[in-house]
Design a protein around this motif. Structure first.
Motif, PDB file in Angstrom:
ATOM      1  N   GLY A 265     -21.793  63.213  12.484  1.00 12.47           N
ATOM      2  CA  GLY A 265     -20.539  63.630  13.327  1.00 12.47           C
ATOM      3  C   GLY A 265     -19.348  63.123  12.377  1.00 12.47           C
ATOM      4  O   GLY A 265     -19.153  62.900  11.276  1.00 12.47           O
ATOM      5  N   LYS A 266     -18.052  63.377  12.975  1.00 13.77           N
ATOM      6  CA  LYS A 266     -16.715  63.146  12.441  1.00 13.77           C
ATOM      7  C   LYS A 266     -16.505  61.767  11.810  1.00 13.77           C
ATOM      8  O   LYS A 266     -16.082  61.610  10.826  1.00 13.77           O
ATOM      9  CB  LYS A 266     -15.545  63.732  13.275  1.00 13.77           C
ATOM     10  N   ASP A 267     -16.923  60.695  12.568  1.00  9.87           N
ATOM     11  CA  ASP A 267     -16.647  59.360  12.300  1.00  9.87           C
ATOM     12  C   ASP A 267     -17.465  59.062  11.063  1.00  9.87           C
ATOM     13  O   ASP A 267     -17.101  58.451  10.043  1.00  9.87           O
ATOM     14  CB  ASP A 267     -17.082  58.312  13.275  1.00  9.87           C
TER      15      ASP A 267
ATOM     16  N   ALA B 138      -2.760  54.584   6.735  1.00  7.05           N
ATOM     17  CA  ALA B 138      -2.790  55.565   7.769  1.00  7.05           C
ATOM     18  C   ALA B 138      -4.136  55.446   8.763  1.00  7.05           C
ATOM     19  O   ALA B 138      -4.052  55.664   9.862  1.00  7.05           O
ATOM     20  CB  ALA B 138      -2.444  57.079   7.323  1.00  7.05           C
ATOM     21  N   ALA B 139      -5.164  55.578   7.974  1.00  8.28           N
ATOM     22  CA  ALA B 139      -6.303  55.242   8.634  1.00  8.28           C
ATOM     23  C   ALA B 139      -6.606  54.116   9.544  1.00  8.28           C
ATOM     24  O   ALA B 139      -7.079  54.169  10.735  1.00  8.28           O
ATOM     25  CB  ALA B 139      -7.603  55.543   7.645  1.00  8.28           C
ATOM     26  N   ASP B 140      -6.238  53.095   9.038  1.00  3.77           N
ATOM     27  CA  ASP B 140      -6.053  51.771   9.945  1.00  3.77           C
ATOM     28  C   ASP B 140      -5.559  51.832  11.218  1.00  3.77           C
ATOM     29  O   ASP B 140      -5.800  51.310  12.233  1.00  3.77           O
ATOM     30  CB  ASP B 140      -5.943  50.529   9.029  1.00  3.77           C
ATOM     31  N   LEU B 141      -4.206  52.424  10.933  1.00  2.80           N
ATOM     32  CA  LEU B 141      -3.298  52.603  12.124  1.00  2.80           C
ATOM     33  C   LEU B 141      -3.952  53.658  13.091  1.00  2.80           C
ATOM     34  O   LEU B 141      -3.677  53.413  14.369  1.00  2.80           O
ATOM     35  CB  LEU B 141      -1.996  53.140  11.639  1.00  2.80           C
TER      36      LEU B 141
ATOM     37  N   ASP C  53     -10.165  51.878  17.607  1.00  4.65           N
ATOM     38  CA  ASP C  53     -11.346  51.083  17.735  1.00  4.65           C
ATOM     39  C   ASP C  53     -11.339  50.073  16.589  1.00  4.65           C
ATOM     40  O   ASP C  53     -11.727  50.415  15.278  1.00  4.65           O
ATOM     41  CB  ASP C  53     -12.631  51.893  17.995  1.00  4.65           C
ATOM     42  N   PRO C  54     -11.314  48.711  16.839  1.00  4.86           N
ATOM     43  CA  PRO C  54     -11.257  47.745  15.911  1.00  4.86           C
ATOM     44  C   PRO C  54     -12.766  47.837  15.370  1.00  4.86           C
ATOM     45  O   PRO C  54     -12.861  47.201  14.036  1.00  4.86           O
ATOM     46  CB  PRO C  54     -10.844  46.442  16.205  1.00  4.86           C
ATOM     47  N   GLU C  55     -13.711  48.304  15.812  1.00  2.00           N
ATOM     48  CA  GLU C  55     -15.083  48.272  15.492  1.00  2.00           C
ATOM     49  C   GLU C  55     -15.353  49.502  14.730  1.00  2.00           C
ATOM     50  O   GLU C  55     -16.624  49.651  14.036  1.00  2.00           O
ATOM     51  CB  GLU C  55     -16.099  48.194  16.484  1.00  2.00           C
ATOM     52  N   HIS C  56     -14.403  50.570  14.523  1.00  2.00           N
ATOM     53  CA  HIS C  56     -14.784  51.608  13.711  1.00  2.00           C
ATOM     54  C   HIS C  56     -15.359  51.192  12.131  1.00  2.00           C
ATOM     55  O   HIS C  56     -14.373  50.479  11.455  1.00  2.00           O
ATOM     56  CB  HIS C  56     -13.490  52.548  13.724  1.00  2.00           C
ATOM     57  N   PRO C  57     -16.324  51.825  11.967  1.00  3.04           N
ATOM     58  CA  PRO C  57     -16.640  51.522  10.396  1.00  3.04           C
ATOM     59  C   PRO C  57     -15.864  51.755   9.201  1.00  3.04           C
ATOM     60  O   PRO C  57     -15.860  51.360   8.150  1.00  3.04           O
ATOM     61  CB  PRO C  57     -18.048  52.129  10.370  1.00  3.04           C
ATOM     62  N   GLY C  58     -14.797  52.606   9.723  1.00  3.54           N
ATOM     63  CA  GLY C  58     -13.690  53.032   8.436  1.00  3.54           C
ATOM     64  C   GLY C  58     -13.026  51.680   8.163  1.00  3.54           C
ATOM     65  O   GLY C  58     -12.515  51.535   6.983  1.00  3.54           O
ATOM     66  N   HIS C  59     -12.744  50.818   9.091  1.00  3.44           N
ATOM     67  CA  HIS C  59     -11.942  49.485   8.812  1.00  3.44           C
ATOM     68  C   HIS C  59     -12.679  48.649   7.831  1.00  3.44           C
ATOM     69  O   HIS C  59     -12.054  48.068   6.953  1.00  3.44           O
ATOM     70  CB  HIS C  59     -11.783  48.897  10.149  1.00  3.44           C
ATOM     71  N   GLU C  60     -14.045  48.742   7.758  1.00  4.72           N
ATOM     72  CA  GLU C  60     -14.704  47.870   7.064  1.00  4.72           C
ATOM     73  C   GLU C  60     -14.450  48.459   5.506  1.00  4.72           C
ATOM     74  O   GLU C  60     -14.432  47.689   4.602  1.00  4.72           O
ATOM     75  CB  GLU C  60     -16.271  47.663   7.244  1.00  4.72           C
ATOM     76  N   ILE C  61     -14.420  49.674   5.368  1.00  5.06           N
ATOM     77  CA  ILE C  61     -14.044  50.358   4.113  1.00  5.06           C
ATOM     78  C   ILE C  61     -12.889  49.951   3.710  1.00  5.06           C
ATOM     79  O   ILE C  61     -12.618  49.394   2.241  1.00  5.06           O
ATOM     80  CB  ILE C  61     -14.339  51.839   4.043  1.00  5.06           C
ATOM     81  N   THR C  62     -11.804  50.024   4.438  1.00  7.09           N
ATOM     82  CA  THR C  62     -10.481  49.968   4.086  1.00  7.09           C
ATOM     83  C   THR C  62     -10.400  48.384   3.845  1.00  7.09           C
ATOM     84  O   THR C  62      -9.518  47.836   2.674  1.00  7.09           O
ATOM     85  CB  THR C  62      -9.275  50.365   5.044  1.00  7.09           C
ATOM     86  N   ARG C  63     -10.956  47.526   4.296  1.00 10.19           N
ATOM     87  CA  ARG C  63     -10.733  46.021   4.115  1.00 10.19           C
ATOM     88  C   ARG C  63     -11.524  45.769   2.794  1.00 10.19           C
ATOM     89  O   ARG C  63     -10.876  44.715   2.056  1.00 10.19           O
ATOM     90  CB  ARG C  63     -11.472  45.238   5.208  1.00 10.19           C
ATOM     91  N   ALA C  64     -12.761  46.221   2.336  1.00 14.83           N
ATOM     92  CA  ALA C  64     -13.302  46.079   1.136  1.00 14.83           C
ATOM     93  C   ALA C  64     -12.460  46.728   0.192  1.00 14.83           C
ATOM     94  O   ALA C  64     -12.462  45.931  -0.955  1.00 14.83           O
ATOM     95  CB  ALA C  64     -14.643  46.622   1.253  1.00 14.83           C
ATOM     96  N   TYR C  65     -11.791  47.612   0.397  1.00 13.61           N
ATOM     97  CA  TYR C  65     -10.717  48.294  -0.762  1.00 13.61           C
ATOM     98  C   TYR C  65      -9.709  47.316  -1.113  1.00 13.61           C
ATOM     99  O   TYR C  65      -9.580  46.910  -2.194  1.00 13.61           O
ATOM    100  CB  TYR C  65     -10.371  49.418  -0.121  1.00 13.61           C
ATOM    101  N   ARG C  66      -9.109  46.798   0.062  1.00 10.28           N
ATOM    102  CA  ARG C  66      -8.169  45.950  -0.173  1.00 10.28           C
ATOM    103  C   ARG C  66      -8.789  44.365  -0.719  1.00 10.28           C
ATOM    104  O   ARG C  66      -8.038  43.839  -1.922  1.00 10.28           O
ATOM    105  CB  ARG C  66      -7.362  45.568   1.215  1.00 10.28           C
TER     106      ARG C  66
END
Length: 190
Positions: free
Chosen positions: A50-52, A108-111, A115-128
């Motif tokens: 899916g899109k997520d 932009a993705a984080d904002l 959903d704070p549980e979206h797996p995209g946040h894990e990727i952006t945190r790891a990047y930072r």
């Protein structure tokens, strides 16, 4: 005679999503992604669930590419940690001044991903964390009194430069960011 091989549906979806999520944000519609990629809806679900799942893979791919660009920029600046850190700020200043600049993909993705549980946040945190590590290593090499804190400051400065570059292109965010980076660097040196 050369034959070009057209990328498969998975790669076309990734390329389309990487471009469209940058220019339009992660809220870009599925139909637009499918049209740009030239694939059927089924391909999205077969390859990414899916899109997520596609968003997560785009973020993963983009963070790997961007982290390598940071490393390359720093390496091209030579061995002096100060020059390496300022090279990053200078490069980001040039990027933010580009007329096609749309801001930081990760901020932009984080904002947008509410959903704070979206797996995209894990990727952006790891990047930072990766960027923080790169910066902290340079501050350690400089002999900075507070390398971790200075890396935090530089990350904040980077986020601000990229946000200001997208929202206030008529200002001078690059010059302001460079000046602030010089202060961060100098503040912890004996």
């Amino acid at each position: 005679m050369t034959t070009s091989v057209k990328p498969g549906p998975r790669e076309r979806l990734l390329l389309a999503a990487q471009e469209l999520t940058y220019s339009q944000g992660v809220g870009v519609g599925v139909d637009a992604l499918l049209k740009e990629a030239g694939v059927a809806r089924r391909s999205l679900y077969e390859h990414f669930g899916g899109k997520d799942g596609l968003i997560v893979e785009v973020l993963r791919r983009s963070t790997a590419e961007d982290a390598e660009r940071y490393r390359s920029t720093m390496d091209a600046a030579g061995d002096d940690p100060r020059a390496r850190l300022l090279a990053v700020v200078d490069r980001l200043g040039r990027i933010a001044a580009d007329p096609d600049f749309h801001g930081c993909r990760y901020l932009a993705a984080d904002l947008a991903l509410t959903d704070p549980e979206h797996p995209g946040h894990e990727i952006t945190r790891a990047y930072r964390l990766t960027l923080h590590g790169l910066f902290a290593d340079e501050f350690v090499a400089l002999g900075h009194a507070r390398p971790g804190f200075a890396a935090d400051q530089l990350l904040l400065l980077v986020d601000g430069l990229l946000a200001a570059g997208a929202t206030r292109p008529d200002g001078e965010p690059a010059a302001a960011a460079r000046d602030l980076a010089e202060h961060v660097i100098a503040a912890g040196l004996a």
